[in-house]
Design a protein around this motif. Structure first.
Motif, short mmCIF file in Angstrom:
data_model
loop_
_atom_site.label_atom_id
_atom_site.label_comp_id
_atom_site.label_asym_id
_atom_site.label_seq_id
_atom_site.Cartn_x
_atom_site.Cartn_y
_atom_site.Cartn_z
N THR A 153 9.21 9.25 12.58
CA THR A 153 10.20 8.30 13.04
C THR A 153 11.43 8.28 12.14
O THR A 153 12.57 8.26 12.61
CB THR A 153 9.58 6.90 13.16
N ALA A 154 11.22 8.33 10.83
CA ALA A 154 12.35 8.36 9.89
C ALA A 154 13.18 9.63 10.09
O ALA A 154 14.41 9.59 10.04
CB ALA A 154 11.85 8.26 8.45
N ASN A 155 12.51 10.74 10.33
CA ASN A 155 13.23 11.99 10.58
C ASN A 155 14.00 11.94 11.90
O ASN A 155 15.11 12.46 12.00
CB ASN A 155 12.27 13.18 10.57
N MET A 156 13.44 11.29 12.90
CA MET A 156 14.13 11.11 14.17
C MET A 156 15.41 10.29 13.95
O MET A 156 16.48 10.64 14.46
CB MET A 156 13.23 10.39 15.18
N SER A 165 17.27 3.52 4.03
CA SER A 165 17.82 3.08 5.31
C SER A 165 16.97 3.60 6.47
O SER A 165 16.63 2.85 7.39
CB SER A 165 19.26 3.56 5.46
N CYS A 166 16.62 4.87 6.44
CA CYS A 166 15.81 5.45 7.52
C CYS A 166 14.41 4.85 7.53
O CYS A 166 13.84 4.62 8.60
CB CYS A 166 15.78 6.97 7.41
N TYR A 167 13.86 4.59 6.35
CA TYR A 167 12.55 3.95 6.25
C TYR A 167 12.58 2.58 6.94
O TYR A 167 11.71 2.27 7.76
CB TYR A 167 12.13 3.81 4.78
N LYS A 226 14.60 1.36 9.17
CA LYS A 226 14.79 1.47 10.62
C LYS A 226 13.53 1.99 11.29
O LYS A 226 13.16 1.55 12.38
CB LYS A 226 15.99 2.36 10.91
N ALA A 227 12.84 2.92 10.65
CA ALA A 227 11.59 3.45 11.21
C ALA A 227 10.54 2.35 11.32
O ALA A 227 9.87 2.23 12.35
CB ALA A 227 11.06 4.60 10.35
N VAL A 228 10.41 1.54 10.29
CA VAL A 228 9.45 0.43 10.33
C VAL A 228 9.81 -0.53 11.47
O VAL A 228 8.93 -0.98 12.20
CB VAL A 228 9.39 -0.30 8.97
N ALA A 229 11.10 -0.81 11.64
CA ALA A 229 11.52 -1.70 12.73
C ALA A 229 11.11 -1.12 14.09
O ALA A 229 10.61 -1.85 14.96
CB ALA A 229 13.02 -1.94 12.68
N TYR A 230 11.33 0.19 14.29
CA TYR A 230 10.90 0.83 15.53
C TYR A 230 9.39 0.72 15.72
O TYR A 230 8.91 0.37 16.79
CB TYR A 230 11.26 2.32 15.52
N LEU A 231 8.65 1.03 14.69
CA LEU A 231 7.20 1.11 14.80
C LEU A 231 6.52 -0.24 14.93
O LEU A 231 5.42 -0.33 15.46
CB LEU A 231 6.63 1.88 13.60
N LYS A 232 7.17 -1.29 14.46
CA LYS A 232 6.60 -2.63 14.55
C LYS A 232 7.25 -3.47 15.64
O LYS A 232 6.98 -4.66 15.75
CB LYS A 232 6.72 -3.34 13.19
N ASP A 233 8.08 -2.85 16.47
CA ASP A 233 8.79 -3.56 17.53
C ASP A 233 7.80 -4.28 18.45
O ASP A 233 6.87 -3.66 18.98
CB ASP A 233 9.64 -2.57 18.33
N LYS A 234 8.00 -5.56 18.63
CA LYS A 234 7.09 -6.35 19.46
C LYS A 234 7.12 -5.95 20.93
O LYS A 234 6.15 -6.13 21.64
CB LYS A 234 7.41 -7.84 19.30
#
Length: 107
Positions: A42-45, A74-76, A78-86
């Protein structure tokens, strides 16, 4: 995967990214949301698609000018936000399969 800077492939390898996350005080695995592989993909994306806008938001002209630890953090985040999106609208497995194996993606 073609990055905004024209480079093909992942910006960070798994072990390099996990090491950077730990050094920056991040959490490389948080079950049930993500493991370190999902986080890295996800961070690479995010880097691939948003490196220039991230750089500009930080006051730089290109991703190459951004200190590597700032870009990784920054990428980390944002990746966490994507992966934990409700809403659960992002599925890293679908993204990975499409980018790596050309399989159809349902996102």
């Amino acid at each position: 995967m073609i990055n905004e800077d024209g480079v093909k492939g992942f910006h960070w390898g798994h072990d390099t990214f996990v090491s950077a996350v730990k050094q920056l005080g991040g959490i490389p695995e948080e079950k049930p949301y993500y493991n370190s592989y999902a986080l890295c993909v996800t961070a690479n994306m995010i880097y691939s698609d948003m490196a220039y806008s991230i750089a500009e938001d930080m006051g730089y002209k290109t991703p190459a000018e951004v200190p590597s630890e700032r870009m990784a953090l920054s990428c980390y985040r944002k990746a966490v936000a994507y992966l934990k999106d409700k809403d659960m609208n992002f599925h890293v497995r679908h993204y990975f399969k499409k980018r790596m194996y050309g399989e159809p993606s349902v996102m």
